[in-house]
Scaffold this motif. Structure first.
Motif, PDB file in Angstrom:
ATOM      1  N   LYS A 102       6.313   8.354  24.405  1.00 51.27           N
ATOM      2  CA  LYS A 102       5.081   9.009  24.019  1.00 51.27           C
ATOM      3  C   LYS A 102       3.840   8.338  24.594  1.00 51.27           C
ATOM      4  N   LEU A 103       3.927   7.056  24.858  1.00 50.59           N
ATOM      5  CA  LEU A 103       2.765   6.382  25.450  1.00 50.59           C
ATOM      6  C   LEU A 103       2.520   6.899  26.865  1.00 50.59           C
ATOM      7  N   PHE A 161      -9.726  -0.218   8.349  1.00 46.07           N
ATOM      8  CA  PHE A 161      -8.946   0.027   9.573  1.00 46.07           C
ATOM      9  C   PHE A 161      -9.865   0.293  10.778  1.00 46.07           C
ATOM     10  N   ARG A 174     -12.851  -1.028  11.236  1.00 45.47           N
ATOM     11  CA  ARG A 174     -13.376  -2.330  11.660  1.00 45.47           C
ATOM     12  C   ARG A 174     -12.347  -3.026  12.550  1.00 45.47           C
ATOM     13  N   GLN A 175     -11.090  -2.982  12.106  1.00 43.74           N
ATOM     14  CA  GLN A 175     -10.024  -3.610  12.901  1.00 43.74           C
ATOM     15  C   GLN A 175      -9.929  -2.986  14.296  1.00 43.74           C
ATOM     16  N   MET A 232       2.929   9.677  16.038  1.00 45.13           N
ATOM     17  CA  MET A 232       3.383   8.394  16.574  1.00 45.13           C
ATOM     18  C   MET A 232       3.737   7.403  15.470  1.00 45.13           C
ATOM     19  N   LEU A 233       3.107   7.583  14.304  1.00 42.83           N
ATOM     20  CA  LEU A 233       3.298   6.644  13.202  1.00 42.83           C
ATOM     21  C   LEU A 233       4.041   7.308  12.055  1.00 42.83           C
ATOM     22  N   THR A 243      -7.513   7.516   7.782  1.00 49.10           N
ATOM     23  CA  THR A 243      -6.826   6.218   7.864  1.00 49.10           C
ATOM     24  C   THR A 243      -5.699   6.204   8.905  1.00 49.10           C
ATOM     25  N   LEU A 291      -5.656   4.212  12.747  1.00 47.55           N
ATOM     26  CA  LEU A 291      -4.571   3.278  13.076  1.00 47.55           C
ATOM     27  C   LEU A 291      -3.936   3.623  14.432  1.00 47.55           C
ATOM     28  N   THR A 343      -5.252   2.238  18.469  1.00 47.21           N
ATOM     29  CA  THR A 343      -4.627   1.147  19.224  1.00 47.21           C
ATOM     30  C   THR A 343      -3.558   1.668  20.177  1.00 47.21           C
ATOM     31  N   LEU A 344      -2.807   2.674  19.723  1.00 43.40           N
ATOM     32  CA  LEU A 344      -1.708   3.195  20.541  1.00 43.40           C
ATOM     33  C   LEU A 344      -2.261   3.965  21.743  1.00 43.40           C
ATOM     34  N   GLU A 396      -5.102   3.338  23.140  1.00 40.21           N
ATOM     35  CA  GLU A 396      -5.618   2.306  24.037  1.00 40.21           C
ATOM     36  C   GLU A 396      -4.487   1.579  24.750  1.00 40.21           C
ATOM     37  N   ALA A 397      -3.373   1.372  24.046  1.00 41.88           N
ATOM     38  CA  ALA A 397      -2.217   0.730  24.690  1.00 41.88           C
ATOM     39  C   ALA A 397      -1.734   1.573  25.864  1.00 41.88           C
ATOM     40  N   ARG A 410      -4.093   0.990  28.765  1.00 40.69           N
ATOM     41  CA  ARG A 410      -3.884  -0.352  29.321  1.00 40.69           C
ATOM     42  C   ARG A 410      -2.597  -0.409  30.143  1.00 40.69           C
ATOM     43  N   MET A 411      -1.550   0.184  29.609  1.00 35.83           N
ATOM     44  CA  MET A 411      -0.269   0.222  30.327  1.00 35.83           C
ATOM     45  C   MET A 411      -0.484   0.772  31.740  1.00 35.83           C
TER      46      MET A 411
END
Lengths: 336, 336
Positions: free
Chosen positions: A25-26, A88, A90-91, A295-296, A306, A310, A313-314, A316-317, A320-321
């Motif tokens: 999926k990424l 979440f 903020r993280q 995905m989650l 929420t 979360l 990040t995925l 963005e991953a 980045r990949m």
């Protein structure tokens, strides 16, 4: 979608040091992000969670575990950075924006985006939630919110909501638009007991009987059995699609709102990313109705955005990949 | 596990501004993290992905899509920060450590943790992979690696691996330990075709027939039909359990290694977190054999620790939730 950018992305991914397709999926996400943004390395630095808040006249039927004033209290909590979505966000390095599109009470707080269309809906078990014009205004509020945030540089969006009672109109909208039976689709929301669950089912059926929504008319469905924040979020999705920006959808209410958007403008589907599969009963069916896979799998049922935040990040991953991995050639690795 | 810390965590979570249980798996995770670390706000700043590398004599049976030299090439790629696991680790703020526990070729690189037990296993289709003593040494390598990293301040671990051909011994180990039929459990690894898949199944069955592993003897199973990196990762799990540190397991090979660890020391199960459900056929069954449920559903099948490191954010989100959210009382919100 930019076909050339998607082809270029798929081409690049095929050269990376991993078995073809092994990032699942990424890989799909990276290719679609390229298609949406026209870039293999889009700037996703500024990220926004748009929380639409509204109240529901149907609460007088006793369909929720929480009293109606909690909508305002929780919006206040979000503005003070104390809710789960704030933590979440903020993280994830994202900002939360609360929009009063249909709260019953006025909340005088400069941090709240005040765009109230009306002070809560009417009871859908007795008649339409709002007028067609009001539903259109609520949608427009979502579109405008995205436009303003995009002008400030936000490039990745998540949908969130706050509105005690809002799984009830969401179930009604989902059944109205898809024909999925009410029983298969009404869930426990914030945590109602068996007695209230049966009551909630009856209320949704009554809302559909009284209002007779036309499944081919999404705006009509929203005005008859929907909610102001649901319409507002449909607007957020439409705004993202119009401005070619990726939008991650959260749980049941957000997904039903996205379904409304795709019925109004089918191409908006291309800009949506599903985040998680929630515990709320109708969510899986709502996702399937748009052929989206999440995905989650966290067994969450909180809303607010929420789950969507979360998933940032995925996304963005995946970018980045595509940009940071070595290729078979650069790393001198033998191919299969 | 620290029962008192778990109770305190559950108590705190019950006061946060959200419906009880609505954050699902994140709540369970937060409670268990408290139980593991004895703290409601453990320091997870230093995070390590331990990649155990080994080679497999069974590759001579033609069971993999990639040639065997790719193990060394990919380890080199990881040391140069070019593999997928490096990219995701950088995003997560984690460090990748590669350990040569059983590579066939010697790789002279100061960044590689050189702990070679033997230069690859023997062909399990013809006899045992290694001696019982070698398997124990490989396990010990994993334990020691965790101990050394813990001394350097690492407090959260992920398991990763590199070893061309390693789904073949992993399938054999899983069937040997659980009785799950070989056909239900042998998958496509890095992407083999139907012909090779049938061959791989036959090879796993032959390995079990030739070696006759005893399902009650996990060390024996590892030495007869396992692999050096599988044993090494079992050691990583045991080391984390011994030092009371949380460890996130990755895909099929990591999960089989964790299963070995839980057979050697059943209490190690308490320190494990499942990350994702991979595409590899036996992975779901391997997770179920330990009653673990994953958080991510990304259709991945890469290994290296990629799924585990993506889940670090979710573990951290669970800790932040417990520490940063407002309570019903502090936010003045009406309860259900």
């Amino acid at each position: 979608l930019h076909e050339a950018a998607m082809e270029q992305a798929a081409q690049r991914i095929s050269q990376l040091t991993k078995p073809p397709g092994s990032l699942g999926k990424l890989e799909e996400t990276a290719v679609r992000m390229a298609g949406i943004t026209g870039s293999l390395n889009p700037d996703l630095n500024k990220k926004a969670v748009v929380v639409m808040a509204g109240d529901h006249g149907v609460c007088e039927e006793g369909v929720s575990a929480f009293p109606q004033e909690v909508t305002t209290q929780m919006v206040q909590n979000m503005l003070s950075d104390g809710a789960a979505v704030n933590v979440f966000a903020r993280q994830a390095g994202a900002d939360v924006f609360c929009v009063d599109v249909g709260m019953r009470e006025e909340l005088a707080d400069p941090r709240l985006i005040a765009r109230n269309v009306r002070r809560g809906t009417d009871n859908i078990a007795k008649g339409p939630a709002m007028t067609r014009r009001e539903a259109a205004c609520a949608i427009w509020t979502g579109v405008e919110t995205v436009r303003e945030l995009a002008e400030k540089g936000y490039r990745l969006f998540a949908t969130g909501e706050m509105g005690i009672g809002n799984t009830t109109p969401s179930s009604a909208v989902l059944s109205a638009l898809t024909g999925i039976p009410v029983e298969a689709n009404v869930g426990r929301g914030t945590g109602i007991d068996d007695f209230t669950l049966r009551r909630k089912r009856d209320v949704v059926m009554e809302a559909l009987r009284v209002n007779q929504p036309d499944m081919t008319d999404a705006l009509g469905v929203l005005s008859k059995v929907g909610g102001l924040e649901i319409a507002g979020l449909a607007g957020v999705v439409l705004g993202c699609a119009y401005l070619r920006l990726p939008v991650v959808i959260d749980g049941f209410i957000s997904t039903v709102a996205a379904l409304c958007a795709t019925r109004i403008a089918p191409m908006s589907r291309d800009f949506l990313f599903a985040s998680h599969r929630s515990q709320e009963k109708g969510h899986a069916a709502a996702l399937e109705s748009m052929e989206l896979t999440p995905m989650l799998e966290l067994g969450m049922r909180l809303g607010e955005g929420t789950g969507a935040v979360l998933a940032f990040t995925l996304l963005e991953a995946s970018i980045r990949m595509m940009n940071e991995m070595a290729t078979f050639e650069s790393a001198g690795i033998s191919k299969a």
